[in-house]
Structures are given as structure tokens and as C-alpha cells.
Write a protein that holds these residues in place. Structure first.
Motif, PDB file in Angstrom:
ATOM      1  N   SER A  63       0.833  -1.209   0.000  1.00 36.80           N
ATOM      2  CA  SER A  63       0.000   0.000   0.000  1.00 36.80           C
ATOM      3  C   SER A  63       0.867   1.259   0.000  1.00 36.80           C
ATOM      4  O   SER A  63       0.516   2.255  -0.648  1.00 36.80           O
ATOM      5  CB  SER A  63      -0.978   0.008   1.181  1.00 36.80           C
ATOM      6  N   ILE A  67       0.270   4.263  -3.137  1.00 37.04           N
ATOM      7  CA  ILE A  67      -0.602   5.365  -2.712  1.00 37.04           C
ATOM      8  C   ILE A  67      -0.992   6.184  -3.939  1.00 37.04           C
ATOM      9  O   ILE A  67      -0.160   6.522  -4.777  1.00 37.04           O
ATOM     10  CB  ILE A  67       0.088   6.251  -1.658  1.00 37.04           C
ATOM     11  N   GLY A  68      -2.290   6.468  -4.050  1.00 37.55           N
ATOM     12  CA  GLY A  68      -2.802   7.238  -5.182  1.00 37.55           C
ATOM     13  C   GLY A  68      -3.102   6.390  -6.408  1.00 37.55           C
ATOM     14  O   GLY A  68      -3.520   6.917  -7.435  1.00 37.55           O
ATOM     15  N   SER A  69      -2.897   5.089  -6.297  1.00 39.06           N
ATOM     16  CA  SER A  69      -3.117   4.190  -7.430  1.00 39.06           C
ATOM     17  C   SER A  69      -4.277   3.243  -7.150  1.00 39.06           C
ATOM     18  O   SER A  69      -4.600   2.944  -6.009  1.00 39.06           O
ATOM     19  CB  SER A  69      -1.869   3.340  -7.690  1.00 39.06           C
ATOM     20  N   ARG A  70      -4.849   2.758  -8.209  1.00 37.22           N
ATOM     21  CA  ARG A  70      -5.888   1.733  -8.119  1.00 37.22           C
ATOM     22  C   ARG A  70      -5.203   0.372  -8.134  1.00 37.22           C
ATOM     23  O   ARG A  70      -4.222   0.167  -8.858  1.00 37.22           O
ATOM     24  CB  ARG A  70      -6.826   1.878  -9.314  1.00 37.22           C
ATOM     25  N   PHE A  84      -8.908   2.365  -4.803  1.00 40.40           N
ATOM     26  CA  PHE A  84      -7.776   3.278  -4.837  1.00 40.40           C
ATOM     27  C   PHE A  84      -7.120   3.254  -3.461  1.00 40.40           C
ATOM     28  O   PHE A  84      -7.811   3.274  -2.444  1.00 40.40           O
ATOM     29  CB  PHE A  84      -8.228   4.707  -5.166  1.00 40.40           C
ATOM     30  N   ILE A  85      -5.800   3.225  -3.422  1.00 45.74           N
ATOM     31  CA  ILE A  85      -5.064   3.301  -2.161  1.00 45.74           C
ATOM     32  C   ILE A  85      -4.860   4.791  -1.873  1.00 45.74           C
ATOM     33  O   ILE A  85      -4.153   5.472  -2.595  1.00 45.74           O
ATOM     34  CB  ILE A  85      -3.709   2.571  -2.243  1.00 45.74           C
ATOM     35  N   GLN A  86      -5.504   5.279  -0.830  1.00 47.83           N
ATOM     36  CA  GLN A  86      -5.426   6.708  -0.500  1.00 47.83           C
ATOM     37  C   GLN A  86      -4.376   7.004   0.551  1.00 47.83           C
ATOM     38  O   GLN A  86      -3.878   8.134   0.633  1.00 47.83           O
ATOM     39  CB  GLN A  86      -6.789   7.205  -0.042  1.00 47.83           C
ATOM     40  N   SER A  87      -4.054   6.009   1.371  1.00 49.83           N
ATOM     41  CA  SER A  87      -3.042   6.183   2.412  1.00 49.83           C
ATOM     42  C   SER A  87      -2.506   4.797   2.772  1.00 49.83           C
ATOM     43  O   SER A  87      -3.124   3.787   2.420  1.00 49.83           O
ATOM     44  CB  SER A  87      -3.651   6.868   3.638  1.00 49.83           C
TER      45      SER A  87
END
Length: 126
Positions: A63, A67-70, A84-87
Motif C-alpha cells: 500500500s 498510494i494514489g493508485s488503483r 484506490f489506495i489513498q493512504s
């Protein structure tokens, strides 16, 4: 005929290499246990997955790198969800809902905890 055979062989080899490359992108995370519950908001089946310590550490690293990717979350090669990985995700518990029946969720839980089971993650593959 020899030329067709070679072309076919090259094509087959290329397909096999592409398939292996796609499989190599999948990180399989060991699962401690998996159960089925009910999403209190929707009433839909909810798959609860507890990663082993190794699985949690691997997912945390994955993760952080995405970050910021699907990404695709998979069981037995089938994509369950593509969030989407946000954090960074550092939890040992994953919850997945939607898109499956109670029976399907129970089957997934069994697959996840089978001897060769685990949950796979990879960069999003459209």
C-alpha cells in the motif's frame, strides 16, 4: 508447415510469458482467518479477512508503494474489488462487501483459509 509451427510456437511462448508476467505482479498475502458477516449499512454479505503478520506487513509495504493508485484485490485469480489506495494500510483486518451472495462469500472465506489460499493484490489491470 515448419514456418507456421515456429510462428505458432513463438506466439504460444509470447502468450505464456505475458501470462507469467501478470502472475508475477500478484502479491499473495497469507490469511490467518476469514469469516462472513453482514454489512450493517446495506444488509449485504461482508467478507472479513484477518491477515497473518507476514500478510499485514506485506500489505503495508504494498500500500505504501501504491498510494494514489488503483489496485486489484483477488482470490483464486478473480478480482473481487479494485479500490484506490489513498493512504498506507497497516491493518490486519480487511473488509470486502458487495458483488457477492452469502453463499459466494462463504466459498471465498474457505478459499482464503485453505492450505494454498491467500488474498492477492496487484497493480490495477484493466
Amino acid at each position: 508447415m515448419t514456418k507456421i509451427s515456429r510462428t505458432g510456437g513463438v506466439l504460444l511462448a509470447l502468450i505464456m510469458v505475458q501470462s507469467l508476467a501478470a502472475q508475477e505482479d500478484v502479491l499473495v498475502l497469507p490469511v490467518e482467518r476469514a469469516t462472513v458477516s453482514v454489512d450493517s449499512a446495506t444488509g449485504d454479505p461482508l467478507l472479513l479477512i484477518w491477515l497473518s503478520r507476514q500478510g499485514r506487513d506485506g500489505f503495508t509495504d504494498f500500500s505504501n508503494e501504491h498510494i494514489g493508485s488503483r489496485v486489484d484485490v483477488m482470490v483464486d485469480g478473480e478480482v473481487l474489488t479494485s479500490p484506490f489506495i489513498q493512504s498506507p494500510i497497516q491493518s490486519e483486518l480487511l473488509m470486502i462487501s458487495g458483488g457477492f451472495t452469502q453463499e459466494e462469500a462463504e466459498i471465498l472465506a474457505k478459499k482464503l483459509t485453505a492450505e494454498d489460499g491467500g488474498i492477492g493484490v496487484r497493480p490495477f489491470a484493466p
